[in-house]
Scaffold this active site. Structure first.
Site, PDB file in Angstrom:
ATOM      1  N   LYS A  21      14.986  59.702  70.071  1.00 51.86           N
ATOM      2  CA  LYS A  21      13.713  59.266  70.623  1.00 51.86           C
ATOM      3  C   LYS A  21      12.621  60.249  70.201  1.00 51.86           C
ATOM      4  O   LYS A  21      12.930  61.406  70.006  1.00 51.86           O
ATOM      5  CB  LYS A  21      13.742  59.163  72.143  1.00 51.86           C
ATOM      6  N   SER A  50      20.825  68.783  56.267  1.00 49.64           N
ATOM      7  CA  SER A  50      19.746  69.580  56.843  1.00 49.64           C
ATOM      8  C   SER A  50      19.252  70.510  55.762  1.00 49.64           C
ATOM      9  O   SER A  50      20.048  71.069  55.009  1.00 49.64           O
ATOM     10  CB  SER A  50      20.285  70.377  58.046  1.00 49.64           C
TER      11      SER A  50
HETATM   12  P1  NAP Z   1      14.115  70.655  65.917  1.00 47.67           P
HETATM   13  O1  NAP Z   1      14.804  71.721  66.712  1.00 47.67           O
HETATM   14  O2  NAP Z   1      12.861  70.993  65.216  1.00 47.67           O
HETATM   15  O3  NAP Z   1      15.212  70.082  64.919  1.00 47.67           O
HETATM   16  C1  NAP Z   1      14.927  69.053  64.008  1.00 47.67           C
HETATM   17  C2  NAP Z   1      15.565  69.414  62.688  1.00 47.67           C
HETATM   18  O4  NAP Z   1      15.229  68.394  61.767  1.00 47.67           O
HETATM   19  C3  NAP Z   1      15.035  70.703  62.122  1.00 47.67           C
HETATM   20  O5  NAP Z   1      15.843  71.805  62.523  1.00 47.67           O
HETATM   21  C4  NAP Z   1      15.064  70.475  60.628  1.00 47.67           C
HETATM   22  O6  NAP Z   1      16.243  71.017  60.083  1.00 47.67           O
HETATM   23  C5  NAP Z   1      15.109  68.968  60.454  1.00 47.67           C
HETATM   24  N1  NAP Z   1      13.883  68.451  59.823  1.00 47.67           N
HETATM   25  C6  NAP Z   1      13.843  67.527  58.840  1.00 47.67           C
HETATM   26  N2  NAP Z   1      12.594  67.283  58.492  1.00 47.67           N
HETATM   27  C7  NAP Z   1      11.808  68.070  59.229  1.00 47.67           C
HETATM   28  C8  NAP Z   1      10.420  68.270  59.306  1.00 47.67           C
HETATM   29  N3  NAP Z   1       9.565  67.592  58.515  1.00 47.67           N
HETATM   30  N4  NAP Z   1       9.945  69.160  60.189  1.00 47.67           N
HETATM   31  C9  NAP Z   1      10.787  69.852  60.993  1.00 47.67           C
HETATM   32  N5  NAP Z   1      12.131  69.696  60.975  1.00 47.67           N
HETATM   33  C10 NAP Z   1      12.640  68.814  60.087  1.00 47.67           C
HETATM   34  O7  NAP Z   1      13.763  69.401  66.851  1.00 47.67           O
HETATM   35  P2  NAP Z   1      14.625  68.841  68.061  1.00 47.67           P
HETATM   36  O8  NAP Z   1      14.151  69.454  69.327  1.00 47.67           O
HETATM   37  O9  NAP Z   1      16.057  68.897  67.748  1.00 47.67           O
HETATM   38  O10 NAP Z   1      14.081  67.349  68.096  1.00 47.67           O
HETATM   39  C11 NAP Z   1      14.461  66.385  67.123  1.00 47.67           C
HETATM   40  C12 NAP Z   1      14.288  65.015  67.747  1.00 47.67           C
HETATM   41  O11 NAP Z   1      15.113  64.953  68.919  1.00 47.67           O
HETATM   42  C13 NAP Z   1      12.855  64.722  68.219  1.00 47.67           C
HETATM   43  O12 NAP Z   1      12.545  63.378  68.010  1.00 47.67           O
HETATM   44  C14 NAP Z   1      12.914  65.035  69.713  1.00 47.67           C
HETATM   45  O13 NAP Z   1      11.978  64.285  70.452  1.00 47.67           O
HETATM   46  C15 NAP Z   1      14.328  64.613  70.039  1.00 47.67           C
HETATM   47  N6  NAP Z   1      14.871  65.258  71.243  1.00 47.67           N
HETATM   48  C16 NAP Z   1      14.750  66.603  71.433  1.00 47.67           C
HETATM   49  C17 NAP Z   1      15.216  67.174  72.615  1.00 47.67           C
HETATM   50  C18 NAP Z   1      15.128  68.661  72.899  1.00 47.67           C
HETATM   51  O14 NAP Z   1      15.354  69.075  74.052  1.00 47.67           O
HETATM   52  N7  NAP Z   1      14.852  69.518  71.934  1.00 47.67           N
HETATM   53  C19 NAP Z   1      15.806  66.373  73.585  1.00 47.67           C
HETATM   54  C20 NAP Z   1      15.977  65.025  73.320  1.00 47.67           C
HETATM   55  C21 NAP Z   1      15.485  64.469  72.156  1.00 47.67           C
HETATM   56  P3  NAP Z   1      16.188  71.540  58.546  1.00 47.67           P
HETATM   57  O15 NAP Z   1      14.989  72.422  58.428  1.00 47.67           O
HETATM   58  O16 NAP Z   1      17.489  72.255  58.381  1.00 47.67           O
HETATM   59  O17 NAP Z   1      16.057  70.287  57.703  1.00 47.67           O
END
Ligand code: NAP
Length: 317
Positions: A94, A40
């Site tokens: 997903k 990350s």
């Molecule tokens: P998130 O909180 O934004 O986390 C994604 C992580 O990926 C970020 O913290 C970031 O960590 C890393 N990353 C790497 N490249 C990135 C970029 N270009 N832009 C932003 N972040 C980047 O998102 P999330 O909610 O966990 O969702 C991630 C995936 O899981 C999505 O496909 C979403 O649809 C799925 N999902 C989410 C949920 C939910 O409730 N949130 C539920 C089910 C599925 P670093 O900055 O440390 O690299």
């Protein structure tokens, strides 16, 4: 195929919301998979080796056998392709990618490399999905309604990627409903019209209505909205000759004809990891693009309407 006894070593990429809330606890509860490294750019795991990105992880932890990608869909292809080319099994959050074509390309890459590719759909692992599928297989369906309304500020605080091209906007949660729909209906559906509501300051819709039809011509209507504060709604309702089927809470609860059949705790991610382990150990892949194709079709057919600008209440002005 792998030896059935030895835990499969795994690296996780993208330590964000879903990784911390679901992947880490589910992996801890899955003895057949052993998380050994995290990549990350900004976040750090408290006790495991950390790497900046997937390339650094692949170079620094070459013994990892599998990779789980918890990053946003934009950029997922490059990460997955790197892992596959390094001979790793890959599980995708997903939606599996930012476009249908790129996931099809990944399928071909994984086949050529002889590794498992698993496009996970967590809502399909909800407790009521299998019973709903069984019920709908035995009766005549008259119509189906999806109502998926939630508060984007509560579930996606400060996330910018969901508003950018490839982030899907309100279809990020909406695709969960479509993943259930395409699992429980006995036949395929296709969109015939869509209305997409874009905030004046955003590149992705905040609300959408999608009109679909089944192969045998019953209507399927979906309403997705990210502006719902207060109680949240994740319902699928089907009128059938054998009574009304109602799934609530994203598939955790099921009633048929007004009688409760299932009221369950969330164990979706434990089921996903059990499936990933099983796929790896039996040398198979599982990539169903049906939900992503419905979203792509909704964007193809969608009439764009502009609505008021969106400002994230979770971010201090
Ligand atoms: P998130 O909180 O934004 O986390 C994604 C992580 O990926 C970020 O913290 C970031 O960590 C890393 N990353 C790497 N490249 C990135 C970029 N270009 N832009 C932003 N972040 C980047 O998102 P999330 O909610 O966990 O969702 C991630 C995936 O899981 C999505 O496909 C979403 O649809 C799925 N999902 C989410 C949920 C939910 O409730 N949130 C539920 C089910 C599925 P670093 O900055 O440390 O690299």
């Amino acid at each position: 195929m792998t030896d059935m006894q030895t835990p499969i070593t795994l690296g996780l990429v993208g330590l964000g919301t879903i990784a911390r809330n679901q992947h880490l606890p589910a992996l801890a509860a899955t003895p057949g998979l052993h998380l050994v490294a995290v990549a990350s750019r900004n976040a750090r795991h408290e006790s495991l080796p950390n790497f900046h990105d997937i390339d650094a992880l692949l170079a620094g932890a070459p013994d990892v056998a599998a990779i789980t990608l918890c990053t946003p869909p934009q950029g997922r292809f490059v990460q997955a392709a790197a892992a596959i080319r390094a001979g790793k099994h890959v599980m995708l959050e997903k939606p599996p990618g930012a476009s249908v074509s790129e996931v099809e390309a990944l399928i071909r890459l994984a086949e050529a490399a002889g590794v498992t590719l698993y496009a996970s759909w967590h809502s399909r692992a909800a407790a009521a999905v299998e019973e709903a599928r069984g019920f709908l297989a035995t009766t005549k369906i008259r119509r189906v309604e999806i109502t998926w309304k939630e508060d984007v500020c509560k579930w996606h605080p400060g996330q910018e990627w969901i508003w950018q091209p490839g982030g899907l906007g309100v279809f990020d949660p909406g695709i969960n409903a479509l993943s259930i729909l395409t699992q429980i209906l006995p036949e395929g559906v296709y969109p015939t019209a869509a209305v997409l509501n874009y905030p004046a300051n955003k590149a992705a819709p905040i609300a959408a209505e999608v009109t679909m039809e089944s192969a045998s011509a019953y209507p399927v209507q979906a309403v997705f909205d990210w502006r719902q504060t207060g109680p949240q709604t994740w319902d699928i309702r089907a009128e059938t000759d054998a009574g009304e089927l109602l799934m609530q809470d994203g598939g955790a609860r099921l009633s048929i004809g007004g009688e409760a059949r299932i009221v369950a705790q969330d164990q979706e991610y434990e089921r996903l990891y059990a499936q990933f382990e099983q796929l790896i150990r039996t040398g198979q892949s599982d990539v169903d693009l049906a939900p992503l194709k419905l979203v792509a079709d909704a964007f193809l057919l969608g009439e764009r309407r502009e609505v008021e600008p969106f400002f994230d209440r979770s971010i201090a002005p």
